[in-house]
Design a protein around this motif. Sequence first.
Motif, mmCIF file in Angstrom:
data_model
loop_
_atom_site.group_PDB
_atom_site.id
_atom_site.type_symbol
_atom_site.label_atom_id
_atom_site.label_comp_id
_atom_site.label_asym_id
_atom_site.label_seq_id
_atom_site.Cartn_x
_atom_site.Cartn_y
_atom_site.Cartn_z
ATOM 1 N N TRP A 1 0.852 -1.190 0.000
ATOM 2 C CA TRP A 1 0.000 0.000 0.000
ATOM 3 C C TRP A 1 0.887 1.239 0.000
ATOM 4 O O TRP A 1 1.995 1.245 0.553
ATOM 5 N N HIS B 1 3.339 3.296 3.931
ATOM 6 C CA HIS B 1 4.180 2.921 2.788
ATOM 7 C C HIS B 1 4.492 1.435 2.689
ATOM 8 O O HIS B 1 5.506 1.043 2.113
ATOM 9 N N ASN C 1 1.304 5.303 0.992
ATOM 10 C CA ASN C 1 0.870 6.259 2.013
ATOM 11 C C ASN C 1 0.220 5.542 3.186
ATOM 12 O O ASN C 1 0.638 4.454 3.549
ATOM 13 N N ARG C 2 -0.816 6.110 3.795
ATOM 14 C CA ARG C 2 -1.257 5.638 5.110
ATOM 15 C C ARG C 2 -2.458 4.706 5.039
ATOM 16 O O ARG C 2 -3.281 4.802 4.129
ATOM 17 N N GLY D 1 -3.427 14.477 -1.782
ATOM 18 C CA GLY D 1 -3.789 13.306 -2.556
ATOM 19 C C GLY D 1 -4.848 13.620 -3.602
ATOM 20 O O GLY D 1 -5.675 14.521 -3.419
ATOM 21 N N GLN E 1 -0.130 11.493 -5.368
ATOM 22 C CA GLN E 1 0.178 12.317 -4.205
ATOM 23 C C GLN E 1 1.232 13.318 -4.640
ATOM 24 O O GLN E 1 2.210 12.957 -5.305
ATOM 25 N N THR F 1 -4.937 6.918 -1.231
ATOM 26 C CA THR F 1 -4.566 6.652 0.158
ATOM 27 C C THR F 1 -5.703 5.952 0.897
ATOM 28 O O THR F 1 -6.867 6.320 0.764
ATOM 29 N N ASP F 2 -5.371 4.942 1.672
ATOM 30 C CA ASP F 2 -6.298 4.166 2.513
ATOM 31 C C ASP F 2 -7.245 3.287 1.710
ATOM 32 O O ASP F 2 -8.221 2.775 2.241
#
Length: 300
Positions: free
Chosen positions: A63, A98, A65-66, A224, A255, A274-275
């Motif tokens: 994945w 990350h 980012n967060r 993002g 991003q 992200t997510d």
Amino acid sequence: MAEVQPVTLSDPSSSLTATYVPGAGMVCTSLADGAVEYLGQRRGLHAYIADGKTMGIPILYPWANRLSANEYRVDDTTVRVTPGVNGVRADAHGAPMHGVLAANPDWQVIDQTGNTLTAELDWAAEPGRLATFPFPHRLTMAVTLSGRTLTVSTTVAATADTSVPLCYGYHPYVTIPDVPREDWQLQSPAMRHLLVDERGLPTGESREWPGGTQRLGTTELDDGFDGVGPGAVFTLSGGDRRVEVTFDAGYTAAQLFAPGSDSVVGIEPMSAPTDALRRGNYRMAAPGSPETATFSIRVG
């Protein structure tokens, strides 16, 4: 364990070179024209190997980012990840960040010539990887330097009867040497800006981003986007120097990262926002149907 030995790609038609380190996560440590370096070195390769501090062009996998929590669900499978275990790292708020492949030594070079390099990683060969992402597959990165363009193709091929979520990305840290950061020009395409909370996680709200060119000045970015079309081009320029990052295929999210403390801009191709691994807004690589995504960087 693979040796931390650099591989430098070159093309007789150009003075540009690209250097990769397969034994340190297939990170690209340099994209240079002679002594002129176009990738941010940040804390350097040693800090990337020792602490996962990103530099150059690292892959963010599985994945980017967060994640908004330490647990995610894919179909009937619930997975729990733990920062500090099996390669999982956390941001300042404790969010898994990350992925787990920072400086991973398990990449195997399967082809190498003067201007191409191909390496692959068997995800299922290491139990810790399967514990954090239980989807057996083969991950292949093929990079080619042709003229003044570096092209990076990434293929995910399921090796079991389960599909593989595609939530990965890359973090090219681009810089314009010998030009003050405030004089850089950043050009971006029209896309959708995903608003985030104080932890950097999407709130679900969005607004249209018209694109265009802006002088960086003192602007700081950690923003993002989705709705990025195939062939979208992002450009960072200054003086007579120019770097174009093209999302050729398979990258629908991005991003933009421009910290005030460092003269770099991260123009990050992402296969999902992200997510996404928690929210389910991603594509999958089905058994028998490998998925390939490609981006390229041209130095003008």
